[in-house]
Design a protein around this motif. Structure first.
Motif, PDB file in Angstrom:
ATOM      1  N   ALA A  22      -5.082   1.516  14.207  1.00  0.00           N
ATOM      2  CA  ALA A  22      -5.841   2.110  13.098  1.00  0.00           C
ATOM      3  C   ALA A  22      -4.932   2.338  11.891  1.00  0.00           C
ATOM      4  O   ALA A  22      -5.380   2.330  10.744  1.00  0.00           O
ATOM      5  CB  ALA A  22      -6.487   3.423  13.538  1.00  0.00           C
ATOM      6  N   LEU A  23      -3.623   2.521  12.162  1.00  0.00           N
ATOM      7  CA  LEU A  23      -2.657   2.717  11.071  1.00  0.00           C
ATOM      8  C   LEU A  23      -2.611   1.522  10.130  1.00  0.00           C
ATOM      9  O   LEU A  23      -2.250   1.663   8.951  1.00  0.00           O
ATOM     10  CB  LEU A  23      -1.254   2.968  11.643  1.00  0.00           C
ATOM     11  N   ALA A  24      -2.988   0.340  10.636  1.00  0.00           N
ATOM     12  CA  ALA A  24      -2.977  -0.859   9.792  1.00  0.00           C
ATOM     13  C   ALA A  24      -3.868  -0.639   8.563  1.00  0.00           C
ATOM     14  O   ALA A  24      -3.526  -1.055   7.455  1.00  0.00           O
ATOM     15  CB  ALA A  24      -3.457  -2.082  10.587  1.00  0.00           C
ATOM     16  N   ALA A  25      -5.006   0.037   8.771  1.00  0.00           N
ATOM     17  CA  ALA A  25      -5.924   0.295   7.654  1.00  0.00           C
ATOM     18  C   ALA A  25      -5.268   1.185   6.613  1.00  0.00           C
ATOM     19  O   ALA A  25      -5.382   0.950   5.402  1.00  0.00           O
ATOM     20  CB  ALA A  25      -7.212   0.942   8.172  1.00  0.00           C
ATOM     21  N   VAL A  26      -4.543   2.200   7.079  1.00  0.00           N
ATOM     22  CA  VAL A  26      -3.890   3.135   6.162  1.00  0.00           C
ATOM     23  C   VAL A  26      -2.774   2.430   5.399  1.00  0.00           C
ATOM     24  O   VAL A  26      -2.646   2.564   4.170  1.00  0.00           O
ATOM     25  CB  VAL A  26      -3.340   4.351   6.945  1.00  0.00           C
ATOM     26  N   VAL A  27      -1.964   1.642   6.139  1.00  0.00           N
ATOM     27  CA  VAL A  27      -0.831   0.941   5.513  1.00  0.00           C
ATOM     28  C   VAL A  27      -1.320   0.009   4.411  1.00  0.00           C
ATOM     29  O   VAL A  27      -0.840   0.035   3.280  1.00  0.00           O
ATOM     30  CB  VAL A  27      -0.039   0.145   6.581  1.00  0.00           C
TER      31      VAL A  27
END
Lengths: 102, 244
Positions: free
Chosen positions: B215-220
Motif C-alpha cells: 500500500a506504501l507504493a500509492a503513498v510513494v
C-alpha cells in the motif's frame, strides 16, 4: 480470532468508512495529495493481491499454472472481455494445465 | 423519496439504467460466492460478506487473504478496510444530493458503492440523482446477494478448488478489478512498485502483510511529484470497477 469474528469486524470497518463519508465536509478531503493517494491506493492493493495470489504458495515464490492464467486474464481484459469471461477463462486455463500435469 | 418533479419518460430511463446496472453487476456475485467457499469460509459467512460488507473489491480481497488461514485475519480486515476508503469518498459526494438523516442515512451509507454513486451523480436533475442512487443501490444489493448464494452453493459442490483453477480465478478477478484503474502513468508505476514490494516481502513476513506493505507504493508515487496532478489517460468516473 475466528473466521466469524474476522468477517464481522471487516464488515463493520467497511460500513463505518462508508458512513463517515456522510458526516465529512467535502472540503476536508479536497487536497490534491489526498486525492492522489486515495486514487492510487486501490491500484497498489489490487496489484499486490495479484502478485501474492498468482506467484506465492505459503511464503515461497512459485511460478506455476496460475501465472499462465493471469497472463490469459490480462489478454482477455485487453480484448475487452466481460468480467465473468476473464475469471472463468483464467480458471479454465489453470485447470487444463493442472490436468495435463503442469 | 418523491419523484413528482420527474416526467414519466425520464423516470423510466433512470429505472432502466438502475436495473441494468444491478443485473450486470450482480452477476459477478456468482464468482465471489464460489471463491468465498473455495477460500474456506462457510456459505453463511460468504453470504454475510455480501450482505454486510457489500463492496466487491474489499470482499474479494478479504477472502483472498483469509484463504491462507485465519492467522491472516488482521491483514484481511485491514486490506478490506483500505479498499473500502473510496466508498467514504463517494459518500461525501452522494450525501450532498441525498439529504438523508437517521435510518435513511444508515441505509444510504450501506448502499454507497461504485455503481450507485456513478448512476446517481450522472443524472442532471436532483430528483433523478436520488432515484438513480437508491434504485441502483437496491438492485445491485439484491442481485449481488442472490448470485453470491448461487455461487457459494456451486463452490460447495465442486470439491478441490485447485482442480478447477479457482485459485487462479481469484487472481484473474483482481486483474479485472485493477484493469480499469490503470489509466495514468502514475497508476502503472504504482502497480509495478506494489508488485515488487509484495513479492520482495512475501518470503519473510506472514501472509497478508505483503499486501499492506505494498500500500506504501500509492503513498510513494502520490507524494513523488509534490502534489502535481497528472492528467488521466482516459476520463475517470466511479463505476468503472466491475463489482460493487
Amino acid at each position: 480470532m475466528t473466521a466469524t469474528v474476522a468477517v464481522l469486524l471487516a464488515c463493520g470497518a467497511c460500513f463505518v468508512l462508508k458512513f463517515v463519508g456522510y458526516l465529512t465536509p467535502a472540503r476536508w478531503v479536497s487536497g490534491p495529495r489526498t486525492s492522489r493517494i486515495t486514487t492510487l491506493l486501490p491500484v497498489a492493493l489490487l496489484s499486490a493481491l495479484i502478485a501474492v495470489q498468482a506467484f506465492t504458495t505459503g511464503e515461497r515464490l512459485v511460478l506455476d499454472a496460475r501465472a499462465v492464467a493471469v497472463a490469459v486474464a490480462l489478454i482477455l481484459l485487453r480484448l475487452r472481455a466481460n468480467f465473468i469471461v476473464v475469471v472463468v477463462g483464467a480458471a479454465a486455463v489453470a485447470a487444463v494445465l493442472r490436468a495435463l500435469g503442469g | 423519496m418523491t419523484t413528482a418533479g420527474l416526467d414519466a419518460g425520464r423516470r423510466r430511463a433512470v429505472l432502466r439504467q438502475a436495473w441494468s446496472v444491478g443485473i450486470a453487476t450482480g452477476a459477478y456475485g456468482i464468482s465471489f460466492g464460489a471463491l468465498g467457499v473455495a477460500a474456506g469460509l462457510n456459505l453463511w459467512l460468504v453470504q454475510a460478506l455480501s450482505a454486510l460488507m457489500f463492496t466487491g473489491g474489499s470482499q474479494f480481497a478479504f477472502v483472498g487473504i483469509i484463504a491462507t488461514g485465519v492467522g491472516a485475519a488482521p491483514s484481511a480486515i485491514a486490506t478490506a478496510a483500505l479498499l473500502g476508503i473510496r466508498n467514504g469518498l463517494y459518500g461525501i459526494q452522494t450525501s450532498q444530493f441525498l439529504g438523508v438523516r437517521g435510518a435513511r442515512r444508515v441505509a444510504a451509507a450501506h448502499l454507497t458503492i461504485d455503481e450507485s454513486t456513478a448512476v446517481g451523480i450522472a443524472q442532471p436533475e436532483d430528483e433523478a440523482q436520488r432515484l438513480g442512487f437508491w434504485r441502483t443501490g437496491i438492485a445491485v444489493f439484491v442481485f449481488w446477494n442472490a448470485m453470491t448464494f448461487v455461487g457459494a452453493l456451486l463452490g460447495n459442490t465442486v470439491g478441490d478448488p485447485k482442480r478447477y483453477g479457482l485459485d487462479a480465478a481469484a487472481a484473474a478477478a483482481f486483474c479485472a478489478l485493477l484493469w480499469p484503474r490503470l489509466r495514468s502513468l502514475d497508476a502503472l508505476a504504482t502497480s509495478a512498485l506494489a508488485i515488487c514490494l509484495a513479492l520482495a516481502f512475501a518470503p519473510f513476513v506472514p501472509a497478508g502483510i505483503p499486501v499492506l506493505v505494498a500500500a506504501l507504493a500509492a503513498v510513494v508515487v502520490a507524494l513523488r511529484h509534490g502534489g502535481r496532478h497528472e492528467a488521466p489517460l482516459r476520463a475517470e468516473a466511479p463505476g468503472s470497477d466491475p463489482t460493487p
